[in-house]
Design an enzyme around this catalytic site. Sequence first.
Site, short mmCIF file in Angstrom:
data_model
loop_
_atom_site.label_atom_id
_atom_site.label_comp_id
_atom_site.label_asym_id
_atom_site.label_seq_id
_atom_site.Cartn_x
_atom_site.Cartn_y
_atom_site.Cartn_z
N ASP A 184 23.83 38.94 -25.35
CA ASP A 184 23.91 38.11 -24.13
C ASP A 184 23.76 36.61 -24.44
OD1 ASP A 184 21.26 38.91 -24.72
OD2 ASP A 184 20.56 38.56 -22.67
N HIS A 185 23.25 36.26 -25.61
CA HIS A 185 23.02 34.84 -25.93
C HIS A 185 24.04 34.22 -26.88
CE1 HIS A 185 18.95 34.73 -24.06
NE2 HIS A 185 19.16 36.03 -24.16
N HIS A 239 18.82 33.48 -30.27
CA HIS A 239 18.75 34.72 -31.06
C HIS A 239 20.06 35.47 -30.90
CE1 HIS A 239 17.61 36.01 -27.04
NE2 HIS A 239 17.56 37.28 -27.38
N ASP A 247 14.65 34.28 -25.44
CA ASP A 247 13.80 35.21 -24.72
C ASP A 247 12.44 35.27 -25.41
OD1 ASP A 247 16.22 35.73 -23.46
OD2 ASP A 247 16.51 37.67 -24.34
N HIS A 256 9.81 37.48 -29.54
CA HIS A 256 10.77 38.42 -28.98
C HIS A 256 10.90 39.62 -29.92
CE1 HIS A 256 13.78 39.57 -26.17
NE2 HIS A 256 14.85 39.27 -26.88
N HIS A 307 17.29 33.59 -17.03
CA HIS A 307 17.36 34.93 -17.62
C HIS A 307 16.82 35.96 -16.62
CE1 HIS A 307 16.94 38.09 -20.76
NE2 HIS A 307 17.83 37.38 -21.40
N HIS A 322 20.81 38.58 -29.81
CA HIS A 322 21.14 39.59 -28.82
C HIS A 322 22.44 39.10 -28.16
CE1 HIS A 322 16.87 41.42 -28.42
NE2 HIS A 322 17.65 42.16 -29.20
ZN LIG Z 1 18.53 37.91 -23.35
ZN LIG Z 2 16.92 39.04 -26.24
#
Ligand SMILES: [Zn+2]
Ligand SMILES: [Zn+2]
Length: 302
Positions: free
Chosen positions: A65-66, A61, A211, A142, A269, A63
């Site tokens: 951080d990914h 996804h 996530d 998520h 995570h 976000h």
């Molecule tokens: Zn994340």
């Molecule tokens: Zn996320």
Amino acid sequence: MIKVQFLGTSGSVPTETRGMPSVYLEYRGHRMLFDCGEATQRQMRIAKIPFMKLDQIFISHFHADHCLGLGGLIQTMDLFKRQKKLEIYGPKGIHDVIEKVITTGHFILEGFDLEINEVKPKGVKQIYGDKDYSIKCAQIDHTVPCLGYSFEERDKRKFLKKKALQLGVPEGVLFSRLQAGESVKVRGKMVKPDAVLGKAVKGRKVTYVSDSRPCAAGVELAKGSDVLIHEATFSHELQESAIAGKHSTAKEAAKVAKEAGVKRLFLTHISQRYKNAKGLEGEAMKVFPKAKVAEDFDVVTV
Ligand SMILES: [Zn+2]
Ligand SMILES: [Zn+2]
């Protein structure tokens, strides 16, 4: 052998010991990443992974951080004169994200093609397949569109050499054609592959879910996996936070592993608040004994 290596096991922000989410998988010369958080390219260099040889990147996804690592990685590949096509898969919005990434700064991608695949599965859906493996994905639960992925090795059948020789098949190219599932003609008689191939041996399976809240789609996708990599951002004491951010607790991840009948569970995570994640591991092990918290650069072979 399937080699899995954790390149980043933190959630949201990096810590001294954990990088941003990314998992590397290698099988029979195929090389892929699941997620590509910030600084994944540096983690790959530390791990001595030949990042120029990557074939596919699967993003869960968008976000940050990914996916923030995509820009740097793609720019470096171009700088190093990559020519081979790179395939990237992700949920709704992927075209927009990649467009932004490759037009950041003065960069113009010139050397190689990006094949961008937007995936919108209903249930568990196969999105890639060749003679060695397939990739399936499912929409998981998520706060934004998010995909879980599974890597599945093709079922294998052993070639019965003795049987083939008995049937008069000469060693060489006809052996290969039979192994590939083709019928061949030997001295005027057809020999079918079934006559010289043993029973099918189930292929191995690795599933990545991050996530997500624990959900039916995650369980379905992970069914029968040798390895399940599942997010466990929080301990169960903070279940309310997990629900609010649509994440999982270690206990919930363990329940998914149990329901899906997987062999081993790796938790990733991990929230930065857990300097020592042994508590999360213990919590998961009470439900699913074969659970382990993944650390950056851990290698798992299947
Ligand atoms: Zn994340
Ligand atoms: Zn996320």
